[in-house]
Design a protein around this motif. Structure first.
Motif, PDB file in Angstrom:
ATOM      1  N   ALA A 144      24.808  10.383  63.605  1.00 47.09           N
ATOM      2  CA  ALA A 144      25.216   9.879  65.121  1.00 47.09           C
ATOM      3  C   ALA A 144      26.312  10.676  65.808  1.00 47.09           C
ATOM      4  O   ALA A 144      26.104  11.113  66.994  1.00 47.09           O
ATOM      5  CB  ALA A 144      25.831   8.553  64.835  1.00 47.09           C
ATOM      6  N   PHE A 145      27.181  11.524  65.175  1.00 46.35           N
ATOM      7  CA  PHE A 145      28.191  12.396  65.617  1.00 46.35           C
ATOM      8  C   PHE A 145      27.288  13.532  66.367  1.00 46.35           C
ATOM      9  O   PHE A 145      27.627  14.004  67.471  1.00 46.35           O
ATOM     10  CB  PHE A 145      28.907  12.788  64.513  1.00 46.35           C
ATOM     11  CG  PHE A 145      29.873  14.009  64.705  1.00 46.35           C
ATOM     12  CD1 PHE A 145      30.957  14.047  65.550  1.00 46.35           C
ATOM     13  CD2 PHE A 145      29.624  15.149  64.316  1.00 46.35           C
ATOM     14  CE1 PHE A 145      31.672  15.114  65.799  1.00 46.35           C
ATOM     15  CE2 PHE A 145      30.326  16.341  64.551  1.00 46.35           C
ATOM     16  CZ  PHE A 145      31.514  16.380  65.323  1.00 46.35           C
ATOM     17  N   CYS A 146      26.474  14.027  65.652  1.00 48.06           N
ATOM     18  CA  CYS A 146      25.667  15.190  66.104  1.00 48.06           C
ATOM     19  C   CYS A 146      24.931  14.702  67.325  1.00 48.06           C
ATOM     20  O   CYS A 146      24.719  15.486  68.156  1.00 48.06           O
ATOM     21  CB  CYS A 146      24.581  15.670  64.868  1.00 48.06           C
ATOM     22  SG  CYS A 146      25.596  16.519  63.600  1.00 48.06           S
ATOM     23  N   GLY A 147      24.204  13.787  67.199  1.00 48.12           N
ATOM     24  CA  GLY A 147      23.542  13.218  68.320  1.00 48.12           C
ATOM     25  C   GLY A 147      24.248  13.062  69.637  1.00 48.12           C
ATOM     26  O   GLY A 147      23.833  13.558  70.833  1.00 48.12           O
ATOM     27  N   GLY A 201      26.587  18.066  75.079  1.00 46.77           N
ATOM     28  CA  GLY A 201      26.238  19.446  75.191  1.00 46.77           C
ATOM     29  C   GLY A 201      25.485  19.878  76.226  1.00 46.77           C
ATOM     30  O   GLY A 201      25.446  20.580  76.839  1.00 46.77           O
ATOM     31  N   LEU A 202      24.147  18.994  76.172  1.00 44.05           N
ATOM     32  CA  LEU A 202      23.260  19.044  77.137  1.00 44.05           C
ATOM     33  C   LEU A 202      23.794  18.682  78.607  1.00 44.05           C
ATOM     34  O   LEU A 202      23.364  19.573  79.553  1.00 44.05           O
ATOM     35  CB  LEU A 202      22.214  18.373  76.903  1.00 44.05           C
ATOM     36  CG  LEU A 202      21.321  18.633  75.595  1.00 44.05           C
ATOM     37  CD1 LEU A 202      20.160  17.905  75.177  1.00 44.05           C
ATOM     38  CD2 LEU A 202      20.723  20.217  75.620  1.00 44.05           C
ATOM     39  N   ALA A 234      23.037  18.056  61.370  1.00 39.00           N
ATOM     40  CA  ALA A 234      22.131  16.994  61.411  1.00 39.00           C
ATOM     41  C   ALA A 234      20.985  17.158  60.275  1.00 39.00           C
ATOM     42  O   ALA A 234      20.665  16.302  59.485  1.00 39.00           O
ATOM     43  CB  ALA A 234      21.492  16.707  62.701  1.00 39.00           C
ATOM     44  N   TRP A 235      20.558  18.553  60.284  1.00 38.54           N
ATOM     45  CA  TRP A 235      19.577  18.702  59.395  1.00 38.54           C
ATOM     46  C   TRP A 235      19.731  18.623  57.980  1.00 38.54           C
ATOM     47  O   TRP A 235      19.211  18.062  57.224  1.00 38.54           O
ATOM     48  CB  TRP A 235      18.823  20.285  59.858  1.00 38.54           C
ATOM     49  CG  TRP A 235      17.777  20.843  58.873  1.00 38.54           C
ATOM     50  CD1 TRP A 235      17.799  21.431  57.776  1.00 38.54           C
ATOM     51  CD2 TRP A 235      16.568  20.289  59.041  1.00 38.54           C
ATOM     52  NE1 TRP A 235      16.830  21.276  57.375  1.00 38.54           N
ATOM     53  CE2 TRP A 235      15.679  21.040  57.925  1.00 38.54           C
ATOM     54  CE3 TRP A 235      15.565  19.603  59.997  1.00 38.54           C
ATOM     55  CZ2 TRP A 235      14.401  20.776  57.668  1.00 38.54           C
ATOM     56  CZ3 TRP A 235      14.265  19.526  59.709  1.00 38.54           C
ATOM     57  CH2 TRP A 235      13.477  20.202  58.749  1.00 38.54           C
ATOM     58  N   PHE A 236      20.867  19.060  57.634  1.00 41.38           N
ATOM     59  CA  PHE A 236      21.449  19.377  56.189  1.00 41.38           C
ATOM     60  C   PHE A 236      21.955  18.067  55.742  1.00 41.38           C
ATOM     61  O   PHE A 236      22.012  17.775  54.606  1.00 41.38           O
ATOM     62  CB  PHE A 236      22.306  20.234  55.705  1.00 41.38           C
ATOM     63  CG  PHE A 236      21.527  21.691  56.036  1.00 41.38           C
ATOM     64  CD1 PHE A 236      20.799  22.197  54.921  1.00 41.38           C
ATOM     65  CD2 PHE A 236      21.695  22.820  56.966  1.00 41.38           C
ATOM     66  CE1 PHE A 236      19.954  23.368  54.976  1.00 41.38           C
ATOM     67  CE2 PHE A 236      21.036  23.827  57.052  1.00 41.38           C
ATOM     68  CZ  PHE A 236      20.140  24.179  55.940  1.00 41.38           C
ATOM     69  N   SER A 237      22.325  17.252  56.846  1.00 41.20           N
ATOM     70  CA  SER A 237      23.022  15.910  56.293  1.00 41.20           C
ATOM     71  C   SER A 237      21.930  14.819  56.001  1.00 41.20           C
ATOM     72  O   SER A 237      21.999  13.855  55.393  1.00 41.20           O
ATOM     73  CB  SER A 237      24.108  15.362  57.154  1.00 41.20           C
ATOM     74  OG  SER A 237      23.505  15.171  58.432  1.00 41.20           O
ATOM     75  N   TRP A 238      20.756  14.992  56.733  1.00 40.98           N
ATOM     76  CA  TRP A 238      19.785  13.920  56.772  1.00 40.98           C
ATOM     77  C   TRP A 238      19.136  13.518  55.441  1.00 40.98           C
ATOM     78  O   TRP A 238      19.172  12.345  55.409  1.00 40.98           O
ATOM     79  CB  TRP A 238      18.532  14.430  57.790  1.00 40.98           C
ATOM     80  CG  TRP A 238      17.616  13.270  57.964  1.00 40.98           C
ATOM     81  CD1 TRP A 238      16.342  13.142  57.425  1.00 40.98           C
ATOM     82  CD2 TRP A 238      17.956  11.896  58.537  1.00 40.98           C
ATOM     83  NE1 TRP A 238      15.686  11.984  57.611  1.00 40.98           N
ATOM     84  CE2 TRP A 238      16.701  11.271  58.416  1.00 40.98           C
ATOM     85  CE3 TRP A 238      18.943  11.311  59.099  1.00 40.98           C
ATOM     86  CZ2 TRP A 238      16.591   9.840  58.952  1.00 40.98           C
ATOM     87  CZ3 TRP A 238      18.863  10.204  59.562  1.00 40.98           C
ATOM     88  CH2 TRP A 238      17.908   9.330  59.301  1.00 40.98           C
ATOM     89  N   LEU A 271      25.358  23.572  70.042  1.00 40.82           N
ATOM     90  CA  LEU A 271      23.934  22.949  69.749  1.00 40.82           C
ATOM     91  C   LEU A 271      23.438  23.228  68.394  1.00 40.82           C
ATOM     92  O   LEU A 271      23.077  22.633  67.612  1.00 40.82           O
ATOM     93  CB  LEU A 271      22.957  23.178  71.042  1.00 40.82           C
ATOM     94  CG  LEU A 271      23.392  22.609  72.231  1.00 40.82           C
ATOM     95  CD1 LEU A 271      22.323  23.127  73.237  1.00 40.82           C
ATOM     96  CD2 LEU A 271      23.397  21.110  72.240  1.00 40.82           C
ATOM     97  N   PRO A 272      23.259  24.965  68.168  1.00 43.87           N
ATOM     98  CA  PRO A 272      22.794  25.017  66.594  1.00 43.87           C
ATOM     99  C   PRO A 272      23.837  24.330  65.546  1.00 43.87           C
ATOM    100  O   PRO A 272      23.015  24.013  64.718  1.00 43.87           O
ATOM    101  CB  PRO A 272      23.085  26.730  66.787  1.00 43.87           C
ATOM    102  CG  PRO A 272      23.146  27.175  68.199  1.00 43.87           C
ATOM    103  CD  PRO A 272      23.930  26.072  68.904  1.00 43.87           C
ATOM    104  N   SER A 273      25.066  24.411  65.780  1.00 45.71           N
ATOM    105  CA  SER A 273      25.631  23.808  64.540  1.00 45.71           C
ATOM    106  C   SER A 273      25.590  22.279  64.584  1.00 45.71           C
ATOM    107  O   SER A 273      25.428  21.973  63.387  1.00 45.71           O
ATOM    108  CB  SER A 273      27.034  24.228  64.680  1.00 45.71           C
ATOM    109  OG  SER A 273      27.900  23.353  66.032  1.00 45.71           O
ATOM    110  N   MET A 274      25.348  21.751  65.670  1.00 48.16           N
ATOM    111  CA  MET A 274      25.080  20.240  65.396  1.00 48.16           C
ATOM    112  C   MET A 274      23.747  20.031  64.890  1.00 48.16           C
ATOM    113  O   MET A 274      23.631  18.872  64.151  1.00 48.16           O
ATOM    114  CB  MET A 274      25.118  19.631  66.969  1.00 48.16           C
ATOM    115  CG  MET A 274      26.439  19.452  67.322  1.00 48.16           C
ATOM    116  SD  MET A 274      27.535  18.578  66.082  1.00 48.16           S
ATOM    117  CE  MET A 274      28.521  19.632  65.351  1.00 48.16           C
TER     118      MET A 274
END
Length: 169
Positions: free
Chosen positions: A142-145, A151-152, A107-111, A100-103
């Motif tokens: 999308a991959f991260c989501g 994961g959840l 997502a945060w840095f690619s946005w 979860l932290p890596s995703m």
């Protein structure tokens, strides 16, 4: 908890069922590219990029499905030695501390890159290619989501397993 996990699983199961056909499309386009090039001496950049787009879409969108069916490679020497309770603990720890932290970070840095690409409707990678790099970049969040969703679901399922075993003990 298991009902919610099942609903989350359905998302990645549906995506996996849809994107698996991209593998066939990718093989057919690559075959056509090879035949055109080596039999007729014709080459089209958009066909090469089509294979790239299909490959990227397949692997980025199938990440959550792969986690669902436990198809990711495990590099853990202790996992195989553990019983169901130990495996559930390792899975919860791994999902909460690593997955979860890596995703969220990716997502945060690619946005910003994805947002900027959409803002300018970023075009082809190569001259004569597919004018939709913004779509390729959109695969990252999308991959991260999809991996966060799966994961959840895995965390919920493992916590339910641990709760059942605690109740039984």
């Amino acid at each position: 908890m298991l009902e919610l996990a099942d609903k989350l699983d359905r998302i990645n199961r549906s995506v996996g069922a849809a994107v698996r056909w991209l593998a066939l499309a990718m093989v057919l386009v690559q075959f056509g590219t090879v035949v055109l090039r080596y039999v007729y001496g014709i080459s089209f950049i958009f066909m090469n990029e089509t294979v790239l787009y299909l490959h990227a879409t397949l692997f980025m969108l199938a990440g959550g499905y792969t986690l669902l069916v436990d198809g990711h490679v495990r590099v853990d020497i202790f996992y195989g030695l553990c019983g169901p309770r130990g495996k559930a603990r390792i899975d919860v720890f791994g999902a909460l501390c690593f997955l979860l932290p890596s995703m969220f970070m990716i997502a945060w840095f690619s946005w910003p890159s994805v947002r900027n690409s959409w803002a300018i409707m970023e075009g082809a990678i190569s001259v004569g290619g597919i004018p939709a790099s913004f779509l390729l970049k959109s695969l990252i969040p999308a991959f991260c989501g999809l991996l966060i969703i799966q994961g959840l679901a895995c965390i919920l399922r493992d916590l339910a397993r641990l709760r059942e075993e605690n109740a039984a003990a």
